[in-house]
Design a protein around this motif. Sequence first.
Motif, PDB file in Angstrom:
ATOM      1  N   LYS A 105       0.831  -1.207   0.000  1.00  0.00           N
ATOM      2  CA  LYS A 105       0.000   0.000   0.000  1.00  0.00           C
ATOM      3  C   LYS A 105       0.867   1.259   0.000  1.00  0.00           C
ATOM      4  O   LYS A 105       0.596   2.204  -0.739  1.00  0.00           O
ATOM      5  CB  LYS A 105      -0.931  -0.010   1.215  1.00  0.00           C
ATOM      6  N   ARG A 106       1.913   1.264   0.818  1.00  0.00           N
ATOM      7  CA  ARG A 106       2.797   2.431   0.897  1.00  0.00           C
ATOM      8  C   ARG A 106       3.492   2.680  -0.438  1.00  0.00           C
ATOM      9  O   ARG A 106       3.576   3.822  -0.903  1.00  0.00           O
ATOM     10  CB  ARG A 106       3.829   2.235   2.016  1.00  0.00           C
TER      11      ARG A 106
ATOM     12  N   SER B 239       2.449   1.813  -3.454  1.00  0.00           N
ATOM     13  CA  SER B 239       1.445   2.285  -4.405  1.00  0.00           C
ATOM     14  C   SER B 239       1.154   3.776  -4.198  1.00  0.00           C
ATOM     15  O   SER B 239       1.121   4.552  -5.159  1.00  0.00           O
ATOM     16  CB  SER B 239       0.168   1.466  -4.253  1.00  0.00           C
ATOM     17  N   GLU B 240       0.975   4.177  -2.954  1.00  0.00           N
ATOM     18  CA  GLU B 240       0.690   5.590  -2.655  1.00  0.00           C
ATOM     19  C   GLU B 240       1.883   6.482  -2.987  1.00  0.00           C
ATOM     20  O   GLU B 240       1.720   7.567  -3.548  1.00  0.00           O
ATOM     21  CB  GLU B 240       0.280   5.736  -1.200  1.00  0.00           C
ATOM     22  N   ASN B 241       3.106   6.023  -2.647  1.00  0.00           N
ATOM     23  CA  ASN B 241       4.302   6.819  -2.952  1.00  0.00           C
ATOM     24  C   ASN B 241       4.475   7.015  -4.448  1.00  0.00           C
ATOM     25  O   ASN B 241       4.812   8.110  -4.905  1.00  0.00           O
ATOM     26  CB  ASN B 241       5.561   6.160  -2.370  1.00  0.00           C
TER      27      ASN B 241
ATOM     28  N   LYS C 288       2.101   6.872  -6.790  1.00  0.00           N
ATOM     29  CA  LYS C 288       1.052   7.779  -7.280  1.00  0.00           C
ATOM     30  C   LYS C 288       1.367   9.231  -6.929  1.00  0.00           C
ATOM     31  O   LYS C 288       1.191  10.120  -7.762  1.00  0.00           O
ATOM     32  CB  LYS C 288      -0.309   7.390  -6.700  1.00  0.00           C
ATOM     33  N   ASP C 289       1.864   9.475  -5.720  1.00  0.00           N
ATOM     34  CA  ASP C 289       2.225  10.839  -5.318  1.00  0.00           C
ATOM     35  C   ASP C 289       3.334  11.402  -6.196  1.00  0.00           C
ATOM     36  O   ASP C 289       3.276  12.559  -6.627  1.00  0.00           O
ATOM     37  CB  ASP C 289       2.652  10.880  -3.847  1.00  0.00           C
TER      38      ASP C 289
END
Length: 151
Positions: free
Chosen positions: A47-48, A50-52, A54-55
């Motif tokens: 999850k981390r 994926s979020e990193n 995308k950011d």
Amino acid sequence: MASSTRASFSAADGFRPSVVKDCIHAVLKEELANAEYSPEEIPQLTKRLSENIKDKLKEMGFDRYKMVVQVVIGEQRGEGVLMAARCFWDADTDNYTHDVFMNGLIPLENIGWRCRAVTIKRESKDKCQSLSCLLQDSLFCVVAAFGCFYY
């Protein structure tokens, strides 16, 4: 679809797979270089990541794109992995890229040579066993990023 909507798209503003792949690779290298495979921590790590990713992609200026980032992490045991996706998209504006990252791996031919070298030099077997421990804790990560243009 109206031609004015199509006219608002510029290829210069488009999803650039090579640039996105470089971004993904940089994030994976930074986050996973010293990571060990631990089944308990993988959901949070996935999850981390994926979020990193995308950011970072948002910071690159893909304002008109919906980014979908898929991350798969597994233990590296020398087995193959296939990953597939199916999407409906506009071939003129939408695109994707992927990257594969593996850490803690020593090529198999090197392991065999090093293990034989340890035996030939009559060094302790512990060195060969610690080498295989490195392989057991290593992981692979496959990331696919999809960019879908907002009209």
